[in-house]
Scaffold this active site. Sequence first.
Site, mmCIF file in Angstrom:
data_model
loop_
_atom_site.group_PDB
_atom_site.id
_atom_site.type_symbol
_atom_site.label_atom_id
_atom_site.label_comp_id
_atom_site.label_asym_id
_atom_site.label_seq_id
_atom_site.Cartn_x
_atom_site.Cartn_y
_atom_site.Cartn_z
ATOM 1 C CE LYS A 1 4.218 74.034 -47.117
ATOM 2 N NZ LYS A 1 3.272 74.938 -46.117
ATOM 3 C CD GLU B 1 -5.072 82.146 -60.513
ATOM 4 O OE1 GLU B 1 -5.929 81.236 -60.421
ATOM 5 O OE2 GLU B 1 -3.972 81.909 -60.748
ATOM 6 C CD GLU C 1 -6.504 71.977 -59.691
ATOM 7 O OE1 GLU C 1 -6.771 73.006 -58.900
ATOM 8 O OE2 GLU C 1 -7.011 70.896 -59.906
#
Length: 536
Positions: free
Chosen positions: A200, A405, A273
Amino acid sequence: MSAHDADPTVTGPHDPEHEPSATLAFEPEHAALLTQRLVATSGESAVVSSPLTGQPLAHIPQSNDGDVAEAFRRARRAQADWVRRPVGERAEALLRFHDLVLDRQDEVLDLIGWESGKARKHGFEELSHVALTARYYARTAARHLRTERRPGLFPSLTRIDVNYVPKGVVGIISPWNYPFTLAMSDGLPALVAGNAVVIKPDAQTVLTALLGAQLLEEAGVPRDLWQVVAGPGPEVGSAIVGLADYVCFTGSTATGRIIATGCAERLVGCSLELGGKNPILVLRDADIERAAEGAVRASFSNAGQLCVSTERMFVADQVYDRFVDRFVARTDAMTLGATLDWGNDMGPLISADQLERVRAHVDDAVAKGAVVRTGGRARPDLAPYFFEPTILEGVTPEMSCFGAETFGPVVSVYRFHDEADAVARANEGEYGLNGSIYSQDGPRARAIAREITCGTVNINEGYGATFGSVDAPMGGMRQSGLGRRQGAEGIRRYTDIQSVGTQRLVRIAPMMGMSDAAFAKVMTSSLRAMKKLGRA
């Protein structure tokens, strides 16, 4: 225009202001053909727009739970045949794919640009990484997967064979920021290991993943072996987690936790990750010009929308002023643009949401006292979601961009006096994905690298040395993820390890009327003897 009243065969017009000068290898009108590869029968579609123009690019059919289940059924049937093929035959398909990627690079790069908006040279980073990965696993899969002999309990009498058995069907959930390599490179080792794949891709970059699937089929990979579904992550992604034999995910830490929980409930493995707040250390003996050049690439490649890009820079006091001056000058010299042509150093952000996040981080920092050395503005004159490459000084912990972030073209620069303090500051926070050290003393830099809590550390480079060295494992520590891609770890994660023990001549039990106590004494003597002989 909604997804329901749009003609799925019609794409938006080109914006003449951003029209490439050369003939395109991939025109937006080609999108409808690619979407036919999707397993999607819901009758619904979603509009995807190009960050280059803001205009609709394609209408993507959406998958439902039943489509995901069907994709897994097809993949399992195909995998049952694929796993019986010799690993060398599977590897040959990857080598053909390698050649197709290079031969059709203009088509791939055009589509990456249309969907992600990134500068063409950054699209080429993706394409070359896919080719490197395909070639690496084609050449090394047999070595990584061959049965291994291990020492047995009784030397010469106990034989141990360790087999690497494919898991079955791997589910991959890939992000938008590197739509070609993160859709393809994680799945290539899964294929050559004998698995099937159901993927996906992110809603913004489905077409690039579909083109990759098409090239795999042209390379000889059975079509059903690599299934593509599309739709919202909470629905379609959850369905994949509920059916896959292993899940590979790249994205945010928050979503990674959800996926890890779903995999844990089913007792299936996953590799994740996740986020990063990646540091660079510029030591007092660094080559300033090289460090400044590397900092530009590390901070602003793909407009900072790279998991391993730099968002924090710690610079030794002895070189701080010279380095920052050169870093600012090189940043100011960047060529900014939103076209499919070569020559741009940075393209736009991918979406309005991403632009708003970047703008909010910069505005918050400035309002609380940070200084903008360069950049700091949105540039709608270039593209709807363009934000200038931005260097901040004076960022403090109460500012959003200090620890969170940003995932955009924003980097904060800090002065340090003591290297131990710089390492401690680089290790602050919850992340641990990628780091970098600039120094002309290689052994000293490598020693410092061991103190940096990151899964990859690059010396005199921002991220390319580890990212491009596909024999080296790559992944995060702490909240930056689990598992590793690349290298032996990147293919063996898709296998179950099976140990087969063959016992000859003697049994592992008392023999010839020996009592249990006597057997224990014999074994005790054997254990002592093996230690003296230095055996493991």
